[in-house]
Design an enzyme around this catalytic site. Sequence first.
Site, PDB file in Angstrom:
ATOM      1  CB  CYS A 107      -0.926   0.006   1.215  1.00 31.89           C
ATOM      2  SG  CYS A 107      -1.986   1.473   1.184  1.00 31.89           S
ATOM      3  CE  LYS A 146      -1.947  -6.998  -4.509  1.00 32.25           C
ATOM      4  NZ  LYS A 146      -1.949  -5.555  -4.242  1.00 32.25           N
TER       5      LYS A 146
END
Length: 350
Positions: A107, A146
Site C-alpha cells: 500500500c 503482496k
Amino acid sequence: MRYPDSFQIEGRKLSPPLVLSPMAGVTDSPFRQVAKKCGGLGLIVTEFISVEGLTRGNLRSHEMMRFKPEERPIAIQIFGYDEVRMRWAAEIAQEAGADFVDINCGCPAKKVVNGGGGSNLLRDLPQLRKILTEVKRAITIPMTVKIRAGWDDKSINCIEVAKLIEDCGGAMVTLHGRTRVQGYRGFADWDLVREIKRNVSIPVSGSGDILTPQDAMRRFDDTGCDAVHIGRGAIANPYIFRQTWETMNGVEPYQPPPREMHELLLEFRDNLREHMPERGVIGRMKMLSAQFLRGVPNGAHIRTAVLRSQTVEEMEPMFEEYFAMAEIYGIDAELQSAPDEQAELAECGV
Ligand SMILES: Cc1cc2nc3c(=O)[nH]c(=O)nc-3n(C[C@H](O)[C@H](O)[C@H](O)COP(=O)(O)O)c2cc1C
C-alpha cells in the site's frame, strides 16, 4: 492445456488460478459475494485490515474480517508495522476462519506508510523479516505476501524481497509491478513477475492492469506465473474471472444479459444493507455504479444522475433506464473495461 487450471498454496489446490485482488473500500463482504457469484474465482482477498485497529479492539476492523462461507477460499489481508501486533492480528484472522493470511507490503498511502506498514516495509527489510518470522510462527494456516516492485525506480528490490518471503516460510508472493513512488502511473512491470518466478519456488501471482481475458492470458504466457490477481477490472466487470477462465479454455466467454446485471446490482444493494447503515449503502452504490454502469454508449448522463441521487430509491429508475438501453444497444466491452481514474484516486480508501 496451455494455461494452468489451478495453483497450489501449501498443497491446497485452488482453481481457477484467478484471484480477486484486495481493494480497500471495494472488496468488502457485499462485493465479494457478488463477485464470487459471477464465477471463475479461485481465491478472494479481503480489503486490508489495520493490525492497530484489530489489536486495540476497534469494532470496525473486526467487522471487516467477517465473511460468508460462500466467499471461501478467502485470504484475510492485514497491514501494520509492529511485529507483535502483526502476529496477534494474524492469530485473530486465523481464529476468524481465514484460509490464508496475506501480509500487505504494497500500500502506497501516506497514512499507512507513515505508520511503517504497506510499501514502507520494502525499505525496511530487517523489520519485514521480523514480521514474517513472527507471523509464520504464530499461525498454522499459510501466510502469503503482496508486494510492490520497490520503493522507487532506483530501489527496485522485489526479487530480493520475494526470496526473503520464501526464506521466512511465505506460501505465495504476489507482485504488483509498480513502485511506491509511481503510485498508479504508467503500467505494472510484468517482467519482474517473470524474474521473481525464476528466483523462488513458492507460487507467484502477478497484479496490475488486467482488464480483459486476453490481458490475463498474455501475462500467463509471458511470465509463467502461477496465478493472476485482478482488481480494478473486476469493479467494472465482476464477470471478468469467469470470462477469462472460459477464454483460457477455448470456450466463448459468457456475456450476462442486462437483466442479470441489473439483478446483480440490486443484490449488491441488499448485501450492503445487511452490512451497513443506509448512508454507507448510498456511497457504495454510487461508487460501484460509476464503474459498473459503463459500456452503454452515451450512458454518462445516467451515471451522473446516479451520482447526484440522495437516496438509493432515487437511483433505481436510473438503473432501469441504463439496463433498458443495454438491452437495446448492448454493452461495449471496450468502453466497459476502459481504466478509470476515480478508482485510482480512491487507492487504499484513505
Ligand atoms: C481502490 C483500490 C484499493 C486498493 N486496496 C488495496 C489493499 O487494500 N491491499 C492491497 O494489497 N492492494 C490494494 N490495492 C491494489 C490492488 O490490489 C492491485 O494490486 C492494483 O490495483 C493493481 O491491479 P489492477 O490494475 O488489477 O487494479 C488497491 C487498489 C485500488 C484501486
